[in-house]
Design an enzyme around this catalytic site. Structure first.
Site, PDB file in Angstrom:
ATOM      1  N   LYS A  53       0.838  -1.206   0.000  1.00 36.42           N
ATOM      2  CA  LYS A  53       0.000   0.000   0.000  1.00 36.42           C
ATOM      3  C   LYS A  53       0.876   1.260   0.000  1.00 36.42           C
ATOM      4  CE  LYS A  53      -3.855  -2.326   2.183  1.00 36.42           C
ATOM      5  NZ  LYS A  53      -4.517  -2.762   3.423  1.00 36.42           N
ATOM      6  N   GLN A  97      -4.580  -1.284   9.608  1.00 34.91           N
ATOM      7  CA  GLN A  97      -4.521  -2.628   9.025  1.00 34.91           C
ATOM      8  C   GLN A  97      -5.150  -3.649   9.976  1.00 34.91           C
ATOM      9  OE1 GLN A  97      -3.302  -3.392   5.860  1.00 34.91           O
ATOM     10  NE2 GLN A  97      -4.114  -5.431   6.283  1.00 34.91           N
ATOM     11  N   ASP A 120     -10.974   3.165   4.166  1.00 37.47           N
ATOM     12  CA  ASP A 120     -11.420   1.762   4.073  1.00 37.47           C
ATOM     13  C   ASP A 120     -12.949   1.675   4.076  1.00 37.47           C
ATOM     14  OD1 ASP A 120      -9.584  -0.227   3.661  1.00 37.47           O
ATOM     15  OD2 ASP A 120      -9.044  -0.456   5.779  1.00 37.47           O
TER      16      ASP A 120
END
Ligand code: NDP
Length: 295
Positions: A53, A97, A120
């Site tokens: 990422k 994460q 997200d």
């Protein structure tokens, strides 16, 4: 044989579009979008994801801020970091994460992120906004699937869509997005009766189950578009292989189009993370949102 939907090529196109927009933001407004990624602990798979990422973020010209915290980080310390990132104007997107170590409450942590920076799309406000058809941050994997479907099929209105899987990360938001595009949507799960018959109703079949090669060719309506979200590692012929939730060989003989694994949905997830960071940046500065990169 089914047409192969090349997610790798489409993701490269999305990343190119994001990079061009980032260059324009920098040149015309002096703005450089920033994405902060927080990793707690040293889970090897998570470290790989965070690494890719960060790399992809820099490649499109954005700033990447990586925060790697020890596995025994306290909830208070993690929440304090999120508070600082929420207040930092250089940070437009924040991603924590998952999974987090067991002593940390994931819901609490995710809901501490400023919803406008929640790239997200997991914050409860964004879930609610998506569910009520309002402007939100959309989870990356289902957004990527939607982009592939729109690109391949054009308008989706009236099509019958079956989503197998009802997770908060993939299945449920996928179903909401398809409903938003006026599909007739069925959500199937582990308690669904006669799953093959349900799947055969689908013009669009999305498999997000986590069971290697579960969906067989004779579950698919001839000509249907099949989106395989699954990523499963299996041993075959003495080698470790990556397969989806769809039995590709039998499905490709029946479907009209299908995403391969790897090279289908997977590359779209990071591309959509970058797209969401760009969208969040545009919104933060009251600038027009880039076209084609949101739901
Ligand atoms: P979850 O395990 O959270 O959810 C799986 C869903 O599948 C559940 O709703 C479950 O039903 C359903 N299910 C399980 N077994 C069956 C069955 N036999 N018949 C019908 N439904 C079943 O998984 P995720 O949604 O997080 O992920 C799904 C897959 O997608 C995984 O392979 C994952 O690796 C992959 N993935 C890929 C990404 C990408 O970037 N390409 C990103 C995220 C995930 P129930 O609710 O009843 O238990």
């Amino acid at each position: 044989m089914a047409q192969v939907i090349d997610g790798k090529a489409f993701a490269a196109k999305v990343r190119g579009q994001v990079a061009a927009e980032v260059a324009r933001l920098r040149a015309e407004h002096g703005i450089v979008p920033g994405l902060a990624v927080v990793l707690v602990g040293a889970d090897p798979a998570s470290q790989v994801y965070v690494g890719s990422k960060g790399k992809a973020t820099v490649e499109v010209g954005m700033n990447s801020y990586e925060h790697k915290l020890p596995a025994d980080t306290s909830e208070a310390d993690l929440l304090a970091l999120i508070g600082r990132l929420n207040r930092d104007p250089k940070v437009n997107g924040i991603l924590v994460q998952l999974p987090l170590p067991a002593h940390l409450d994931s819901d609490l942590v995710i809901n501490a992120i400023d919803p406008a920076k929640d790239v997200d799309g997991f914050h409860i406000s964004n879930v609610g906004l998506l569910g009520t058809g309002q402007k939100s941050m959309v989870p990356c994997t289902p957004l990527g699937c939607l982009m592939l479907l729109r690109d391949h099929l054009g308008p989706l209105a009236g099509l019958s869509a079956v989503v197998v899987g009802r997770s908060n990360i993939v299945g449920k938001p996928m179903a909401q997005l398809l409903l938003g595009d006026s599909c007739t949507v069925t959500i199937a799960h582990s308690k669904t009766k006669d799953l093959p018959a349900v799947c055969r109703q689908a013009d669009i079949l999305v498999a997000a189950v986590g069971r290697p090669e579960m969906v067989k060719g004779d579950w698919i309506r001839p000509g249907a578009t099949v989106i395989d979200v699954g990523i499963n590692r299996i041993e075959r012929d003495g080698k470790t292989r990556l397969v989806g939730d769809v039995d590709y060989d039998s499905a490709a003989r029946v479907a009209g189009a299908i995403t391969p694994v790897p090279g289908g949905v997977g590359p779209m997830t990071i591309a959509c993370l970058l797209a969401n960071t760009l969208t969040a940046t545009a919104r933060a500065h009251n600038l027009p949102e880039p076209k084609g990169l949101t739901a």
